[in-house]
Design a protein around this motif. Structure first.
Motif, short mmCIF file in Angstrom:
data_model
loop_
_atom_site.label_atom_id
_atom_site.label_comp_id
_atom_site.label_asym_id
_atom_site.label_seq_id
_atom_site.Cartn_x
_atom_site.Cartn_y
_atom_site.Cartn_z
N PRO A 1 -67.08 51.63 -56.19
CA PRO A 1 -68.16 52.46 -56.74
C PRO A 1 -68.92 51.71 -57.83
O PRO A 1 -68.33 51.12 -58.73
CB PRO A 1 -67.42 53.67 -57.32
N GLY A 2 -70.23 51.71 -57.70
CA GLY A 2 -71.08 51.05 -58.69
C GLY A 2 -71.39 49.60 -58.38
O GLY A 2 -72.14 48.97 -59.12
N PHE A 3 -70.80 49.07 -57.28
CA PHE A 3 -71.02 47.67 -56.94
C PHE A 3 -71.51 47.56 -55.50
O PHE A 3 -71.26 48.43 -54.68
CB PHE A 3 -69.71 46.87 -57.07
N ARG A 4 -72.20 46.45 -55.21
CA ARG A 4 -72.64 46.18 -53.86
C ARG A 4 -71.51 45.55 -53.07
O ARG A 4 -70.74 44.74 -53.59
CB ARG A 4 -73.86 45.27 -53.89
N GLN A 5 -71.39 45.96 -51.82
CA GLN A 5 -70.32 45.46 -50.97
C GLN A 5 -70.40 43.94 -50.83
O GLN A 5 -71.49 43.37 -50.79
CB GLN A 5 -70.44 46.10 -49.60
N ALA A 6 -69.23 43.31 -50.81
CA ALA A 6 -69.19 41.85 -50.67
C ALA A 6 -68.27 41.48 -49.51
O ALA A 6 -67.37 42.24 -49.14
CB ALA A 6 -68.69 41.21 -51.96
N GLU A 7 -68.52 40.32 -48.93
CA GLU A 7 -67.68 39.79 -47.85
C GLU A 7 -67.37 38.33 -48.13
O GLU A 7 -68.18 37.62 -48.73
CB GLU A 7 -68.40 39.92 -46.50
N VAL A 8 -66.19 37.93 -47.72
CA VAL A 8 -65.81 36.53 -47.88
C VAL A 8 -65.07 36.08 -46.63
O VAL A 8 -64.27 36.84 -46.07
CB VAL A 8 -64.94 36.32 -49.14
#
Length: 768
Positions: free
Chosen positions: A494-501
């Motif tokens: 919540p409050g952050f943009r989704q990230a992928e690695v």
């Protein structure tokens, strides 16, 4: 009257049930006709030596209210203050006036009223008075020259001494000014909420009433007001005011103790007997059951052993003669000795390059966590590291503090030692080889707790046939079991943009998340006030539905939100203001629905609040963007809007009243649409979109089998949920420049994802 503090009479909260309402109504003959109570033979013993600060409101460039014949409130306030100061000094009190001339407390580059008010509070702070009085005269915000009423405000946070003295003053104002309409009201004005002493703000009459203005121009009528004040103050102090002279651990001085169930005592002065039924001791906010053991000494025990660390005390009591003491506060610290250490490793084995978290849980003899910041020494074959406990836990990371391949790790604290080989397995299931672990942090390297992580594996499933998933702990650490070769990792919080690695086995994942809105100050807090409650009406339910949805939307983009009510309860306006103040709100939005000829909205803010006006304008801009409504903005003097210290605005939604219309307004998409418009207005006010071109909007459509997919859900950057309407359409606004990810769901179909490049303004998502 206070320039920032006009009131609407219909919404003032009356505290008549508090036992402080004046006695029988006087027979009104003529306003300001003369003093009806004698000043002779008063008991002035309680007044002698008392320090009293009198604050004549306004002055200088701040003229306050003005009568229709040109009488300035600032001048009348000062005249009354001079008379009151002389009466009090003759009675033996020490009196300080915040101003003794027609002046203000601003200068240089500042013309802000708040700076003027702060200077008055600073004067009082240097005096540390027994009583602070701010003197004013009111005006009707609607321009009704027939209105008159006595209003005495007491400090919102103090229903003890401030309320006691307000009641005493109101009683004598009623008896001597000839006005029977009166109210004692909780006030949150600047000079009240910043007072650390009993404080009242008095509005004994309306200078906007020509009859009252005529009286207030006369020196003898100003003296009459001052005499009524004097009588109330004398009565208050004559009743005696208990004082807490000691609050703490019996037999102990200030500092740390080792006893986990200490005897707590509160001692009042010997001048006034405290009623045992009113004596109150709070330990960490929970009430004890105090027992009188001496004249004014009360003791109580904690109901169970206390954990190590700091604890708070608060105490007060009320005299048999009626007055309450000020609330006293104290702190003490419990230092507990370690009795046991349990080591836990996550995952059970450290496999480079993925980190392992080794945690020592340190408990005292009562099984309670030891004091925070207790030092724990971690040692291994080639090194050592000292860490401090939080809630009894201290941790090191293999792969960060501890090199891979270091072998057995030991933890020692206070003579107690445990080794990793002796660790008791935690509640986590036994993990399979190849477990993935790592850390989730923000762009500053701070841990992000509560992030959801999903492991992408060859074949798409993890152990047990389910996708490998985990949640990050308070240190941002996570570990996920995996039964096949991992290919990637997704993280959402919540409050952050989704990230992928991508996971290639060459490095340990330290996932850095970007805040959803970089320009919104971190830690922003919004209080939402759904009006109504306790009546079971449709409007109350609609207000609450929009507020709940708005809360969820704000929190999904990193803005903490609180509600003044979260069910169908009748919450008083005073309690609503208290809730907003307790949350330390950065802004406040009140939500209402009313009948109207067509759908639309109106906005209101307190007339002299420029920040409230800015908030209303930001909300209005987004209502226009979402619905095409031009929402008029006007002054609003409702108690809740007036008394909150944060910028405040009220939005009122209008619609025709019918069963069909009510049902339509309650539909989930309609509730979401109104909430989303308000959410966009709030983030705009907090700093989003302040620069041209820094945000953009996208509209779109979701189809399923070639047909509109109503009720589909769009997940924006893994954080913000957006439903589609009956046509499968959706609308996104105030997107930060850059690439965003949209993922669509609809029943068993989906998910289907696509990226926004910042250039497209219209997209279509096709679900199978």
């Amino acid at each position: 009257m206070v320039k920032l503090q006009l009131v609407t009479l219909a919404v003032i909260v009356v505290i008549g049930m508090s036992g402080c309402a004046p006695g029988p109504r006087p027979q009104i003959k003529r306003l300001y006709s003369g003093l009806r109570e004698p000043l002779e033979n008063l008991d002035l013993s309680g007044l002698r030596g008392r320090k009293i600060v009198i604050d004549p409101g306004h002055g200088g460039i701040f003229r306050g209210a003005r009568g229709i014949h040109g009488t300035d409130e600032a001048d009348v306030n000062l005249g009354v203050a001079f008379h009151l100061a002389k009466l009090l000094e003759d009675g033996g009190a020490e009196v300080v006036l915040t101003r003794s001339a027609d002046t203000d407390f601003v200068g240089g580059d500042s013309l802000r009223l708040r700076d003027d008010l702060k200077a008055r509070v600073d004067i009082a702070r240097r005096i540390a008075p027994d009583l602070f009085m701010s003197l004013h005269h009111n005006a009707d915000p609607g321009g009704d020259h027939t209105v008159n009423e006595i209003q005495v405000y007491y400090r919102l946070a103090d229903e003890g001494p401030s309320l006691d003295v307000a009641c005493a003053i109101a009683s004598h104002l009623v008896a001597n000014l000839g006005e029977e309409r009166n109210q004692v009201v909780a006030g949150n004005y600047y000079v009240l909420r910043n007072a650390a002493w009993p404080a009242v703000l008095c509005e004994p009459s309306f200078i906007s009433n020509p009859r009252i203005e005529e009286e207030l121009r006369l020196d003898e009528k100003q003296w009459l007001e001052a005499a009524a004040y004097f009588l109330g103050i004398v009565e208050y102090f004559a009743r005696g005011v208990p004082e807490v002279v000691r609050l703490g651990i019996a037999g102990e001085g200030p500092g740390a103790i080792q006893e986990t169930r200490p005897l707590i005592e509160v001692v009042f002065d010997d001048n006034t007997l405290v009623d045992a039924s009113t004596a109150e001791i709070l330990l960490d906010g929970q009430g004890l059951a105090p027992t009188r053991v001496a004249y004014n000494r009360f003791v109580g025990w904690p109901p169970s052993p206390l954990g190590g660390g700091k604890h708070t005390l608060a105490a007060c009591g009320r005299a048999y003669t009626g007055n309450s003491s000020r609330e006293a506060r104290a702190e003490f610290e419990v230092i507990t000795r370690p009795a046991s250490i349990t080591l836990r490793a996550q995952p059970q084995s450290a496999t480079a390059p993925y980190p392992q978290k080794v945690t020592a849980l340190v408990l005292d003899a009562n099984g309670m966590p030891v004091t925070d910041s207790t030092q724990v020494d971690f040692t291994w074959a080639t090194g050592a590291r000292t860490m401090e406990t939080r809630s009894g836990e201290a941790s090191v990371f293999v792969g960060r503090e501890v090199p891979f391949g270091s072998g057995e790790i030991a933890a020692s604290c206070g003579g107690v030692t445990a080794k990793a080989g002796q660790a008791t397995p935690g509640p986590e299931p036994e993990v399979l080889p190849g477990a993935i672990s790592g850390l989730v942090v923000d762009c500053y390297g701070n841990p992000v707790p509560g992030a959801t992580l999903t492991l992408e594996l060859e074949g798409g499933t993890g152990a047990g046939g389910e996708p490998g998933m985990a949640v990050s702990d308070r240190d941002g650490f996570f570990t996920i079991p995996s039964g096949s070769r991992p290919t990637g990792l997704k993280v959402a919080a919540p409050g952050f943009r989704q990230a992928e690695v991508a996971l290639d086995g060459a490095h340990a994942p330290e996932l850095k998340l970007e805040r959803f809105y970089l320009t919104v100050p971190a830690g922003s807090v919004v209080t939402l006030d759904p009006q109504g409650g306790g009546d079971g009406l449709t409007t109350s339910a609609l207000n609450l539905a929009v507020a709940r949805r708005l809360k969820a939307l704000l929190e999904s983009v990193g803005i903490r939100a609180t509600l003044t009510r979260d069910d169908d309860r009748d919450v008083t306006k005073v309690e609503r203001v208290k809730a907003a103040e307790a949350a330390k709100s950065d802004l406040v939005v009140s939500i209402d629905h009313e009948a109207g000829p067509r759908r639309g909205a109106a906005l209101g803010h307190y007339f002299s609040s420029p920040t409230g006006q800015d908030l209303a304008a930001a909300l209005g801009k987004e209502l226009k963007s979402a619905f095409g409504w031009t929402a008029p903005i006007s002054d609003n003097a409702e108690y809740f809007i007036q008394q909150t210290s944060a910028p405040a605005a009220k939005v009122t939604f209008f619609a025709p009243r019918s069963r069909a219309e009510d049902a339509s307004l309650a539909e989930p998409y309609q509730v979401w649409a109104r909430a989303y418009a308000l959410a966009c207005g709030i983030v705009r006010y907090l700093g989003v979109g302040s620069e041209a071109g820094s945000t953009y909007g996208v509209s779109g459509r979701v189809t399923l089998g070639g047909k509109p997919a109503s009720g589909a859900v769009i997940l924006l950057d893994g954080a913000l949920e957006v439903p589609t309407d009956a046509n499968g359409s959706f609308d996104l606004r105030l997107l930060a420049e850059g690439v965003h990810t949209l993922t669509a769901f609809r029943g068993s179909a989906g998910p289907r994802s696509l990226s926004l490049d910042g250039k497209s303004r219209s997209v279509e998502i096709k679900l199978d």
